[in-house]
Structure formats: structure tokens, C-alpha cells
Scaffold this motif. Structure first.
Motif, PDB file in Angstrom:
ATOM      1  N   ALA A  37       0.821  -1.213   0.000  1.00 42.54           N
ATOM      2  CA  ALA A  37       0.000   0.000   0.000  1.00 42.54           C
ATOM      3  C   ALA A  37       0.855   1.263   0.000  1.00 42.54           C
ATOM      4  CB  ALA A  37      -0.937  -0.013   1.214  1.00 42.54           C
ATOM      5  N   ALA A  38       1.881   1.301   0.834  1.00 42.02           N
ATOM      6  CA  ALA A  38       2.750   2.477   0.900  1.00 42.02           C
ATOM      7  C   ALA A  38       3.517   2.662  -0.406  1.00 42.02           C
ATOM      8  CB  ALA A  38       3.718   2.367   2.079  1.00 42.02           C
ATOM      9  N   GLY A  39       3.927   1.572  -1.025  1.00 39.74           N
ATOM     10  CA  GLY A  39       4.626   1.667  -2.300  1.00 39.74           C
ATOM     11  C   GLY A  39       3.782   2.361  -3.358  1.00 39.74           C
ATOM     12  N   ILE A  40       2.484   2.039  -3.376  1.00 39.93           N
ATOM     13  CA  ILE A  40       1.576   2.709  -4.314  1.00 39.93           C
ATOM     14  C   ILE A  40       1.412   4.179  -3.938  1.00 39.93           C
ATOM     15  CG2 ILE A  40      -0.817   2.839  -5.114  1.00 39.93           C
ATOM     16  CD1 ILE A  40      -0.911  -0.225  -4.902  1.00 39.93           C
ATOM     17  N   ASP A  41       1.088   4.435  -2.675  1.00 41.65           N
ATOM     18  CA  ASP A  41       0.782   5.807  -2.247  1.00 41.65           C
ATOM     19  C   ASP A  41       1.978   6.746  -2.343  1.00 41.65           C
ATOM     20  OD1 ASP A  41      -1.792   4.957  -1.719  1.00 41.65           O
ATOM     21  OD2 ASP A  41      -1.480   4.776   0.446  1.00 41.65           O
ATOM     22  N   LEU A  42       3.168   6.227  -2.085  1.00 43.08           N
ATOM     23  CA  LEU A  42       4.375   7.056  -2.105  1.00 43.08           C
ATOM     24  C   LEU A  42       5.047   7.071  -3.480  1.00 43.08           C
ATOM     25  CD1 LEU A  42       5.866   5.932   1.323  1.00 43.08           C
ATOM     26  CD2 LEU A  42       4.640   8.071   0.811  1.00 43.08           C
ATOM     27  N   ARG A  43       4.468   6.347  -4.416  1.00 43.32           N
ATOM     28  CA  ARG A  43       5.044   6.214  -5.762  1.00 43.32           C
ATOM     29  C   ARG A  43       6.483   5.698  -5.679  1.00 43.32           C
ATOM     30  NH1 ARG A  43       1.627  10.427  -6.044  1.00 43.32           N
ATOM     31  NH2 ARG A  43       0.171  10.479  -7.760  1.00 43.32           N
ATOM     32  N   ASP A  44       6.666   4.717  -4.817  1.00 44.99           N
ATOM     33  CA  ASP A  44       7.978   4.140  -4.573  1.00 44.99           C
ATOM     34  C   ASP A  44       7.987   2.727  -5.159  1.00 44.99           C
ATOM     35  OD1 ASP A  44      10.228   2.840  -3.474  1.00 44.99           O
ATOM     36  OD2 ASP A  44      10.146   4.075  -1.651  1.00 44.99           O
ATOM     37  N   ARG A  45       8.492   2.620  -6.378  1.00 45.31           N
ATOM     38  CA  ARG A  45       8.484   1.330  -7.079  1.00 45.31           C
ATOM     39  C   ARG A  45       9.292   0.270  -6.340  1.00 45.31           C
ATOM     40  NH1 ARG A  45       7.406   1.499 -13.178  1.00 45.31           N
ATOM     41  NH2 ARG A  45       6.282   3.438 -13.456  1.00 45.31           N
ATOM     42  N   ASP A  46      10.398   0.668  -5.725  1.00 46.11           N
ATOM     43  CA  ASP A  46      11.213  -0.303  -4.990  1.00 46.11           C
ATOM     44  C   ASP A  46      10.462  -0.838  -3.773  1.00 46.11           C
ATOM     45  OD1 ASP A  46      13.334  -0.089  -6.789  1.00 46.11           O
ATOM     46  OD2 ASP A  46      14.325   1.474  -5.614  1.00 46.11           O
ATOM     47  N   LEU A  47       9.780   0.042  -3.060  1.00 45.08           N
ATOM     48  CA  LEU A  47       9.005  -0.390  -1.903  1.00 45.08           C
ATOM     49  C   LEU A  47       7.867  -1.312  -2.342  1.00 45.08           C
ATOM     50  CD1 LEU A  47       8.498  -0.230   1.141  1.00 45.08           C
ATOM     51  CD2 LEU A  47       7.165   1.869   0.722  1.00 45.08           C
ATOM     52  N   LEU A  48       7.181  -0.938  -3.409  1.00 42.23           N
ATOM     53  CA  LEU A  48       6.109  -1.786  -3.934  1.00 42.23           C
ATOM     54  C   LEU A  48       6.667  -3.150  -4.342  1.00 42.23           C
ATOM     55  CD1 LEU A  48       3.179  -2.203  -4.839  1.00 42.23           C
ATOM     56  CD2 LEU A  48       3.738  -0.981  -6.959  1.00 42.23           C
ATOM     57  N   ALA A  49       7.769  -3.160  -5.055  1.00 40.24           N
ATOM     58  CA  ALA A  49       8.379  -4.417  -5.503  1.00 40.24           C
ATOM     59  C   ALA A  49       8.792  -5.289  -4.318  1.00 40.24           C
ATOM     60  CB  ALA A  49       9.584  -4.127  -6.392  1.00 40.24           C
ATOM     61  N   SER A  50       9.157  -4.665  -3.199  1.00 41.69           N
ATOM     62  CA  SER A  50       9.622  -5.424  -2.033  1.00 41.69           C
ATOM     63  C   SER A  50       8.528  -6.286  -1.414  1.00 41.69           C
ATOM     64  CB  SER A  50      10.190  -4.478  -0.971  1.00 41.69           C
ATOM     65  OG  SER A  50       9.153  -3.833  -0.235  1.00 41.69           O
ATOM     66  N   ALA A  51       7.286  -6.116  -1.846  1.00 46.69           N
ATOM     67  CA  ALA A  51       6.173  -6.881  -1.301  1.00 46.69           C
ATOM     68  C   ALA A  51       5.919  -8.186  -2.066  1.00 46.69           C
ATOM     69  CB  ALA A  51       4.906  -6.029  -1.290  1.00 46.69           C
ATOM     70  N   PHE A  52       6.554  -8.374  -3.237  1.00 43.20           N
ATOM     71  CA  PHE A  52       6.202  -9.485  -4.123  1.00 43.20           C
ATOM     72  C   PHE A  52       7.357 -10.445  -4.389  1.00 43.20           C
ATOM     73  CE2 PHE A  52       3.241  -6.111  -5.355  1.00 43.20           C
ATOM     74  CZ  PHE A  52       2.041  -6.806  -5.379  1.00 43.20           C
ATOM     75  N   VAL A  53       7.013 -11.722  -4.574  1.00 42.78           N
ATOM     76  CA  VAL A  53       7.973 -12.669  -5.133  1.00 42.78           C
ATOM     77  C   VAL A  53       8.093 -12.362  -6.626  1.00 42.78           C
ATOM     78  CG1 VAL A  53       7.509 -14.505  -3.450  1.00 42.78           C
ATOM     79  CG2 VAL A  53       6.230 -14.463  -5.601  1.00 42.78           C
ATOM     80  N   GLU A  54       9.147 -12.869  -7.233  1.00 44.14           N
ATOM     81  CA  GLU A  54       9.412 -12.563  -8.641  1.00 44.14           C
ATOM     82  C   GLU A  54       8.273 -12.991  -9.566  1.00 44.14           C
ATOM     83  OE1 GLU A  54      12.712 -13.648 -12.032  1.00 44.14           O
ATOM     84  OE2 GLU A  54      13.324 -13.654  -9.932  1.00 44.14           O
ATOM     85  N   ASP A  55       7.658 -14.139  -9.304  1.00 44.17           N
ATOM     86  CA  ASP A  55       6.601 -14.648 -10.185  1.00 44.17           C
ATOM     87  C   ASP A  55       5.205 -14.457  -9.586  1.00 44.17           C
ATOM     88  OD1 ASP A  55       6.993 -16.493  -8.162  1.00 44.17           O
ATOM     89  OD2 ASP A  55       6.834 -18.247  -9.453  1.00 44.17           O
ATOM     90  N   ALA A  56       5.015 -13.393  -8.845  1.00 45.98           N
ATOM     91  CA  ALA A  56       3.732 -13.104  -8.192  1.00 45.98           C
ATOM     92  C   ALA A  56       2.609 -12.930  -9.214  1.00 45.98           C
ATOM     93  CB  ALA A  56       3.863 -11.840  -7.347  1.00 45.98           C
ATOM     94  N   VAL A  57       1.376 -13.097  -8.708  1.00 46.92           N
ATOM     95  CA  VAL A  57       0.174 -12.898  -9.515  1.00 46.92           C
ATOM     96  C   VAL A  57      -0.716 -11.899  -8.785  1.00 46.92           C
ATOM     97  CG1 VAL A  57      -1.896 -13.995 -10.462  1.00 46.92           C
ATOM     98  CG2 VAL A  57       0.292 -15.230 -10.466  1.00 46.92           C
ATOM     99  N   SER A  58      -1.206 -10.912  -9.539  1.00 50.79           N
ATOM    100  CA  SER A  58      -2.108  -9.893  -8.991  1.00 50.79           C
ATOM    101  C   SER A  58      -3.397  -9.913  -9.799  1.00 50.79           C
ATOM    102  CB  SER A  58      -1.447  -8.514  -9.079  1.00 50.79           C
ATOM    103  OG  SER A  58      -2.335  -7.513  -8.645  1.00 50.79           O
ATOM    104  N   ASP A  59      -4.512 -10.136  -9.112  1.00 54.67           N
ATOM    105  CA  ASP A  59      -5.805 -10.262  -9.780  1.00 54.67           C
ATOM    106  C   ASP A  59      -6.793  -9.244  -9.211  1.00 54.67           C
ATOM    107  OD1 ASP A  59      -8.143 -11.001 -11.039  1.00 54.67           O
ATOM    108  OD2 ASP A  59      -8.108 -13.087 -10.345  1.00 54.67           O
ATOM    109  N   PHE A  60      -6.942  -8.129  -9.921  1.00 48.22           N
ATOM    110  CA  PHE A  60      -7.899  -7.090  -9.543  1.00 48.22           C
ATOM    111  C   PHE A  60      -9.225  -7.237 -10.301  1.00 48.22           C
ATOM    112  CE2 PHE A  60      -4.136  -5.116  -7.864  1.00 48.22           C
ATOM    113  CZ  PHE A  60      -4.573  -4.262  -6.873  1.00 48.22           C
ATOM    114  N   ARG A  61      -9.378  -8.333 -11.071  1.00 46.20           N
ATOM    115  CA  ARG A  61     -10.572  -8.483 -11.912  1.00 46.20           C
ATOM    116  C   ARG A  61     -11.892  -8.380 -11.150  1.00 46.20           C
ATOM    117  NH1 ARG A  61      -9.569 -13.915 -14.934  1.00 46.20           N
ATOM    118  NH2 ARG A  61      -9.051 -14.378 -12.765  1.00 46.20           N
TER     119      ARG A  61
END
Length: 154
Positions: A23-47
Motif C-alpha cells: 500500500a505504501a509503495g503505491i501511495d508514495l510512488r515508490d516502485r522499490d518499496l512496492l516491488a519489495s512486497a512481491f515474489v518474482e513470479d507473483a500474480v495480482s488479480d484485480f478483476r
């Protein structure tokens, strides 16, 4: 009287911290912080949430694609994400997290418009070393209010 396991409590807090980094990675526009939340092959489903808001959003596969897609699609939008009601279960190096996330969206050039979403997050995580990382996140919408055009830049 029940015994509180300090290791289990620490794991549960660390799991929730992963969603806070997201959440903070999105709000702060911090791509590194956002990336730190995921494994390399993560899946995100907002459908599920997107469908209720009236638009299509693809399943995103891979940390780099997830970070780029979320960062780019929200580049012109000010956001705040608030996480509440986290429920965590941990089994070894796997965890499951359910939480409510309120996501406020405002165009950077017009804060008189907004789109507010109350979403239910269903998150599968894995422990990698000392940190927990998201393997899969599915987002469904509970309710929403405001102008959905805010999300599409209209």
C-alpha cells in the motif's frame, strides 16, 4: 488461559507488514518499496473489483509487470490506502491474509473529484529468509462511491 506464541505473533505482524509495504509503495510512488512486497513470479488479480467498477483489468503476472502496471496506471492519481481488519493464518513458510483495504483515488489536477473503494484482499504469501512476500493477491470490491472515471483518467 491461552498461551500466546511470540513467534506466531511476530509472523502474523510481518505478514501484515507486507501488505503495508504494498500500500505504501503505491501511495508514495515508490516502485522499490512496492516491488519489495512481491515474489518474482507473483500474480495480482484485480478483476473482481474492476468488474464491479465497470471496467476490465487483466491478471498481472510477475513482480516487474505488477509494479509497472500499478505505478503507470496510477501515475496521475493521488492515492491513499488504509488497511484494516487483517486476519492471518500461518503454516510453516506459507501464510494467508485477508484484509479490508480502503483505497481513495483523486486526480492530481482536480481534487474535487474522487473515487473511493472499500476492497477485500485475499493474499497468499511465502516466507523468504526473514521477510514475507506476496505470491498471489486477489482484490474484490465491497462497495465504492464517487466518479469511476477517475481511475481511467476521464
Amino acid at each position: 488461559m491461552s498461551f500466546i506464541n511470540p513467534t506466531e505473533t511476530a509472523d502474523k505482524l510481518a505478514v501484515v507488514e507486507t501488505l503495508y509495504r504494498f500500500a505504501a509503495g503505491i501511495d508514495l510512488r515508490d516502485r522499490d518499496l512496492l516491488a519489495s512486497a512481491f515474489v518474482e513470479d507473483a500474480v495480482s488479480d484485480f478483476r473482481p473489483a474492476a468488474a464491479k467498477a465497470g471496467f476490465d483489468y487483466p491478471v498481472l503476472e510477475g513482480r516487474e509487470l505488477i509494479v509497472a502496471a500499478l505505478s503507470d496506471s496510477l501515475a496521475q492519481i493521488d492515492t491513499t490506502h488504509s488497511v484494516s481488519n487483517p486476519r492471518v493464518s500461518v503454516e510453516g513458510d506459507k501464510a494467508h491474509l485477508e484484509a479490508i483495504v480502503e483505497a481513495q483515488h483523486l486526480p492530481q489536477n482536480d481534487h474535487s473529484r474522487h473515487y473511493l473503494m472499500k476492497n477485500r484482499y485475499d493474499v497468499e504469501l511465502v516466507r523468504r529468509g526473514a521477510v514475507w512476500l506476496i505470491e498471489r493477491v486477489t482484490v474484490d470490491n465491497v462497495w465504492r462511491t464517487g466518479d469511476p472515471g477517475v481511475l481511467s483518467g476521464v
